[in-house]
Design an enzyme around this catalytic site. Sequence first.
Site, mmCIF file in Angstrom:
data_model
loop_
_atom_site.group_PDB
_atom_site.id
_atom_site.type_symbol
_atom_site.label_atom_id
_atom_site.label_comp_id
_atom_site.label_asym_id
_atom_site.label_seq_id
_atom_site.Cartn_x
_atom_site.Cartn_y
_atom_site.Cartn_z
ATOM 1 N N ASP A 18 30.916 -80.295 -50.218
ATOM 2 C CA ASP A 18 29.841 -79.478 -49.641
ATOM 3 C C ASP A 18 30.399 -78.380 -48.728
ATOM 4 O OD1 ASP A 18 27.195 -78.740 -49.282
ATOM 5 O OD2 ASP A 18 26.858 -80.134 -47.626
ATOM 6 N N HIS A 35 31.633 -71.039 -54.336
ATOM 7 C CA HIS A 35 31.760 -72.001 -55.440
ATOM 8 C C HIS A 35 33.044 -71.738 -56.221
ATOM 9 C CE1 HIS A 35 27.840 -73.378 -54.439
ATOM 10 N NE2 HIS A 35 27.165 -72.375 -54.983
ATOM 11 N N LEU A 129 44.906 -91.047 -63.836
ATOM 12 C CA LEU A 129 43.795 -90.843 -62.892
ATOM 13 C C LEU A 129 42.516 -90.681 -63.705
ATOM 14 C CD1 LEU A 129 42.768 -89.984 -59.927
ATOM 15 C CD2 LEU A 129 43.060 -87.648 -60.724
HETATM 16 C C1 IPE Z 1 25.247 -82.242 -52.138
HETATM 17 O O1 IPE Z 1 25.222 -81.075 -51.408
HETATM 18 C C2 IPE Z 1 25.452 -81.927 -53.587
HETATM 19 C C3 IPE Z 1 26.769 -81.429 -53.947
HETATM 20 C C4 IPE Z 1 27.782 -81.263 -53.145
HETATM 21 C C5 IPE Z 1 26.949 -81.126 -55.347
HETATM 22 P P1 IPE Z 1 23.861 -80.324 -51.062
HETATM 23 O O2 IPE Z 1 24.232 -79.099 -50.319
HETATM 24 O O3 IPE Z 1 23.051 -80.134 -52.285
HETATM 25 O O4 IPE Z 1 23.135 -81.382 -50.123
HETATM 26 P P2 IPE Z 1 22.003 -81.182 -49.015
HETATM 27 O O5 IPE Z 1 20.934 -80.344 -49.628
HETATM 28 O O6 IPE Z 1 22.650 -80.497 -47.852
HETATM 29 O O7 IPE Z 1 21.567 -82.555 -48.652
HETATM 30 C C1 IPE Z 2 28.251 -77.481 -52.308
HETATM 31 O O1 IPE Z 2 28.199 -76.349 -51.507
HETATM 32 C C2 IPE Z 2 28.254 -77.140 -53.783
HETATM 33 C C3 IPE Z 2 26.993 -77.454 -54.459
HETATM 34 C C4 IPE Z 2 25.964 -78.049 -53.942
HETATM 35 C C5 IPE Z 2 26.920 -77.067 -55.845
HETATM 36 P P1 IPE Z 2 26.820 -75.718 -51.056
HETATM 37 O O2 IPE Z 2 26.452 -74.648 -52.015
HETATM 38 O O3 IPE Z 2 25.799 -76.755 -50.845
HETATM 39 O O4 IPE Z 2 27.253 -75.072 -49.675
HETATM 40 P P2 IPE Z 2 26.422 -75.061 -48.320
HETATM 41 O O5 IPE Z 2 26.118 -76.488 -47.971
HETATM 42 O O6 IPE Z 2 25.187 -74.276 -48.578
HETATM 43 O O7 IPE Z 2 27.337 -74.421 -47.346
HETATM 44 MG MG MG Z 3 25.322 -77.902 -49.211
#
Ligand code: IPE
Ligand code: IPE
Ligand code: MG
Length: 245
Positions: A18, A35, A129
């Site tokens: 995240d 990303h 792995l």
């Molecule tokens: C969790 O992150 C999902 C992934 C890392 C793929 P999110 O950014 O979607 O989670 P929330 O919305 O902060 O809970």
């Molecule tokens: C996690 O990073 C990746 C996915 C959920 C696909 P985010 O896109 O949720 O990044 P933040 O949490 O908004 O910084």
């Molecule tokens: Mg996020």
Amino acid sequence: MVEIEQAAIPAHVAIIMDGNGRWAQRRSLPRVMGHRKGVAALKTAVRFAKRRGIKTLTVYAFSTENWARPAEEVQFLMNLMHETFFKEIDELEKEGVKVVLVGDRGSLSAGVQQLWERAEARTAGNSALTLNVAFNYGSRTEIVTAARRLAAKAAAGELDPEAIDDALFAQHLYTSHCPDPDLLIRTGGELRLSNFLLWQSAYTEIYVTETLWPDFGEEEFEAALKAYAGRERRFGRVPQKGSEG
Ligand code: IPE
Ligand code: IPE
Ligand code: MG
């Protein structure tokens, strides 16, 4: 650096990758650039996990709730996943990595489903792995799907409901091929599971870091392993002799 004993290395590490969006926003870049940068961090993590003797790595790449993001971001993530595994599969195969898609594949495009079927077939015999890619993954959907499959077997007279126990239930989850995670790492600082491995994480050790996923490197991974090595896993029992206080 003090080496962590091999016995204290978790067999299965799960990661909630995240913070990509915040990483980009802090640099005044569009979220999707975070990303893209996140893929590089994933490659580093896979190599490191293999080198450290971790047997299974499960990474949360797209949740069932992430469909609610703007259409362009969703499309970007679909394309990025396709592009990444199309490009990396030769290397992963050569490195002895077995790749498995864990998630609801039925609602992914035919192209993505085909890519994964091929990638899984090509790497099925690998054992250095196991890399589980949680894409279109949601724990609740996973659990409901398992319940539905068990109910169908019971309704067909193939299964006695009394025979359903924890182990049988786990065999009907997407992760039936691997043990429960020992360590769950979440980057980006949020203190929640966001619908990730709810069943499997019953006794998993949780490590949260403020570091955003694109910045998560080997030192940070090593720090998580070190923290894990210092934990006492009790599984509901009383502390082991000599470990109190
Ligand atoms: C969790 O992150 C999902 C992934 C890392 C793929 P999110 O950014 O979607 O989670 P929330 O919305 O902060 O809970
Ligand atoms: C996690 O990073 C990746 C996915 C959920 C696909 P985010 O896109 O949720 O990044 P933040 O949490 O908004 O910084
Ligand atoms: Mg996020």
